[in-house]
Design an enzyme around this catalytic site. Structure first.
Site, mmCIF file in Angstrom:
data_model
loop_
_atom_site.group_PDB
_atom_site.id
_atom_site.type_symbol
_atom_site.label_atom_id
_atom_site.label_comp_id
_atom_site.label_asym_id
_atom_site.label_seq_id
_atom_site.Cartn_x
_atom_site.Cartn_y
_atom_site.Cartn_z
ATOM 1 N N TYR A 163 0.845 -1.210 0.000
ATOM 2 C CA TYR A 163 0.000 0.000 0.000
ATOM 3 C C TYR A 163 0.871 1.247 0.000
ATOM 4 C CZ TYR A 163 -3.351 3.205 2.437
ATOM 5 O OH TYR A 163 -4.147 4.255 2.852
HETATM 6 N N1 LIG Z 1 -9.223 4.971 6.647
HETATM 7 C C1 LIG Z 1 -7.986 5.177 7.062
HETATM 8 O O1 LIG Z 1 -7.625 4.838 8.205
HETATM 9 C C2 LIG Z 1 -7.008 5.842 6.160
HETATM 10 C C3 LIG Z 1 -7.349 6.171 4.853
HETATM 11 N N2 LIG Z 1 -6.416 6.784 4.054
HETATM 12 C C4 LIG Z 1 -6.750 7.127 2.659
HETATM 13 O O2 LIG Z 1 -7.833 8.038 2.656
HETATM 14 C C5 LIG Z 1 -8.653 7.809 1.506
HETATM 15 C C6 LIG Z 1 -10.081 7.548 1.953
HETATM 16 O O3 LIG Z 1 -10.031 6.488 2.890
HETATM 17 P P1 LIG Z 1 -11.397 5.785 3.388
HETATM 18 O O4 LIG Z 1 -12.506 6.781 3.349
HETATM 19 O O5 LIG Z 1 -11.087 5.093 4.661
HETATM 20 O O6 LIG Z 1 -11.578 4.718 2.229
HETATM 21 P P2 LIG Z 1 -12.872 3.965 1.689
HETATM 22 O O7 LIG Z 1 -12.367 2.653 1.150
HETATM 23 O O8 LIG Z 1 -13.960 3.982 2.698
HETATM 24 O O9 LIG Z 1 -13.305 4.905 0.476
HETATM 25 C C7 LIG Z 1 -12.482 5.011 -0.641
HETATM 26 C C8 LIG Z 1 -13.391 5.286 -1.819
HETATM 27 O O10 LIG Z 1 -12.580 5.327 -2.998
HETATM 28 C C9 LIG Z 1 -13.307 4.684 -4.026
HETATM 29 N N3 LIG Z 1 -12.400 4.168 -5.059
HETATM 30 C C10 LIG Z 1 -11.379 3.300 -4.887
HETATM 31 N N4 LIG Z 1 -10.804 3.014 -6.063
HETATM 32 C C11 LIG Z 1 -11.493 3.704 -7.021
HETATM 33 C C12 LIG Z 1 -11.412 3.815 -8.427
HETATM 34 N N5 LIG Z 1 -10.496 3.119 -9.117
HETATM 35 N N6 LIG Z 1 -12.277 4.630 -9.077
HETATM 36 C C13 LIG Z 1 -13.218 5.332 -8.384
HETATM 37 N N7 LIG Z 1 -13.371 5.266 -7.034
HETATM 38 C C14 LIG Z 1 -12.506 4.469 -6.372
HETATM 39 C C15 LIG Z 1 -14.050 3.532 -3.334
HETATM 40 O O11 LIG Z 1 -15.160 3.093 -4.097
HETATM 41 C C16 LIG Z 1 -14.447 4.183 -2.016
HETATM 42 O O12 LIG Z 1 -15.736 4.733 -2.040
HETATM 43 C C17 LIG Z 1 -8.029 6.634 0.763
HETATM 44 O O13 LIG Z 1 -7.189 7.123 -0.269
HETATM 45 C C18 LIG Z 1 -7.194 5.937 1.839
HETATM 46 O O14 LIG Z 1 -6.102 5.223 1.292
HETATM 47 C C19 LIG Z 1 -5.152 7.088 4.497
HETATM 48 C C20 LIG Z 1 -4.792 6.779 5.782
HETATM 49 C C21 LIG Z 1 -5.682 6.147 6.703
HETATM 50 C C1 LIG Z 2 -7.473 1.310 8.622
HETATM 51 C C2 LIG Z 2 -6.447 1.209 7.502
HETATM 52 C C3 LIG Z 2 -5.973 -0.226 7.319
HETATM 53 C C4 LIG Z 2 -5.233 2.104 7.753
HETATM 54 C C5 LIG Z 2 -4.664 2.226 9.031
HETATM 55 C C6 LIG Z 2 -3.564 3.083 9.220
HETATM 56 C C7 LIG Z 2 -3.029 3.797 8.155
HETATM 57 C C8 LIG Z 2 -1.859 4.733 8.349
HETATM 58 O O1 LIG Z 2 -1.403 4.847 9.518
HETATM 59 O O2 LIG Z 2 -1.395 5.334 7.344
HETATM 60 C C9 LIG Z 2 -3.589 3.649 6.864
HETATM 61 O O3 LIG Z 2 -3.069 4.325 5.794
HETATM 62 C C10 LIG Z 2 -4.698 2.807 6.664
HETATM 63 O O4 LIG Z 2 -5.233 2.684 5.428
#
Ligand SMILES: NC(=O)C1=CN([C@@H]2O[C@H](COP(=O)(O)OP(=O)(O)OC[C@H]3O[C@@H](n4cnc5c(N)ncnc54)[C@H](O)[C@@H]3O)[C@@H](O)[C@H]2O)C=CC1
Ligand SMILES: CC(C)c1ccc(C(=O)O)c(O)c1O
Length: 259
Positions: A163
């Site tokens: 990731y």
């Molecule tokens: N939830 C967490 O703890 C953390 C999240 N992030 C990042 O923050 C962002 C949002 O995270 P969350 O809301 O937790 O994720 P989530 O998985 O709940 O939402 C991500 C959204 O992106 C959409 N998506 C993914 N690939 C796609 C594509 N190819 N085309 C169109 N839509 C697409 C999905 O359908 C989903 O609705 C992500 O980039 C994630 O990597 C970063 C650090 C921590």
């Molecule tokens: C909840 C998800 C697996 C998660 C947890 C923590 C981090 C971070 O510390 O950067 C992430 O990027 C995540 O996607």
């Protein structure tokens, strides 16, 4: 919604595209942008979730709101998104690359497919969307690009290597684009959260509690971030007042990494 440091309607008339808007952090960012009066294009994979959110934001905030369903890791799909956004809302001032998330596994348990999916979701979506919208920002001499990175890039969180390869690319893209487009008044930044209180984290706490606890144990504040806490950082970087901040990776992480 909690009150915010910025005034309701302060970005009235601007246009923003939010990818990954259907749920989680992207949905919360969209709600906070609607509060500022921004007209929104919501983009994601889920028609049902986007259509419902579009209706809620339109009625609650009186903004122009459209939605686009498609795989944003595909260049031609993103070109169609760009056409639709410009036609329905006008030139785009703010791009939030929030689409991402995905597969968290020990590196050698990844398959070629899960690695490709991870890079598609987290990096190719950012590359194609930025290539689509930054030219207009350059020509109009104004723009705000905010990406969602990950604090795990900085601390090597367990099972995050694959990731991080994708998110590290997002961090790298940020600095290069910031320098390339600074002269045009376009800022490019990344917000890098630690673990955030989302259904995915809840799933990990249920299914792999020891691993999930490791995500929390690195955080001095002792808890996951709240959705609004991440979204607020994104909104700040989208404001005109953030004009002197560019090329930054802003960790919103409870102190899990410092410096
Ligand atoms: N939830 C967490 O703890 C953390 C999240 N992030 C990042 O923050 C962002 C949002 O995270 P969350 O809301 O937790 O994720 P989530 O998985 O709940 O939402 C991500 C959204 O992106 C959409 N998506 C993914 N690939 C796609 C594509 N190819 N085309 C169109 N839509 C697409 C999905 O359908 C989903 O609705 C992500 O980039 C994630 O990597 C970063 C650090 C921590
Ligand atoms: C909840 C998800 C697996 C998660 C947890 C923590 C981090 C971070 O510390 O950067 C992430 O990027 C995540 O996607």
């Amino acid at each position: 919604m909690r009150a915010h440091a910025w005034s309701k309607g302060c970005l009235q008339g601007q246009v923003a595209v939010v990818t990954g808007a259907a749920q989680g952090i992207g949905r919360t960012i969209s709600e906070q942008l609607a509060y500022t009066g921004v007209n929104l294009m919501l983009a994601d994979l889920s028609e049902e979730k986007l259509d419902k959110l579009r209706g809620e934001l339109t009625s609650e905030y009186g903004i122009d709101c459209a939605h686009f369903v498609g795989d944003l890791s595909n260049e031609s799909t993103v070109k169609e998104l760009g056409h639709r956004a410009r036609a329905e809302l006008g030139p785009v001032d703010i791009l939030v690359n929030c689409a991402g998330g995905g597969v968290i596994l020990p590196f050698l348990e990844h398959t070629a497919e899960t690695l490709k999916q991870t890079v598609d979701r987290n990096l190719w979506t950012v590359i194609w969307c930025t290539r689509e919208f930054i030219p207009d920002m350059r020509d109009r001499k104004y723009g705000r690009v905010i990406n969602l990175g990950a604090d795990s890039v900085r601390n090597g969180l367990p099972d995050h290597a694959g990731y991080n390869a994708a998110k590290g690319g997002v961090h790298g893209l940020t600095t290069g684009l910031a320098r390339e487009f600074a002269r045009y008044g376009v800022t490019v930044n990344t917000v890098a959260p630690c673990a955030v209180a989302t259904p995915q984290l809840a799933h990990f706490l249920e299914s792999q509690p020891e691993l999930a606890q490791k995500f929390i144990d690195v955080i001095p504040l002792g808890r996951a971030g709240e959705l609004d806490e991440i979204a607020s950082a994104v909104i700040y970087l989208a404001l005109p007042e953030a004009s002197f901040i560019t090329g930054q990776v802003l960790s919103v992480n409870g102190g899990s990494t410092m410096l």
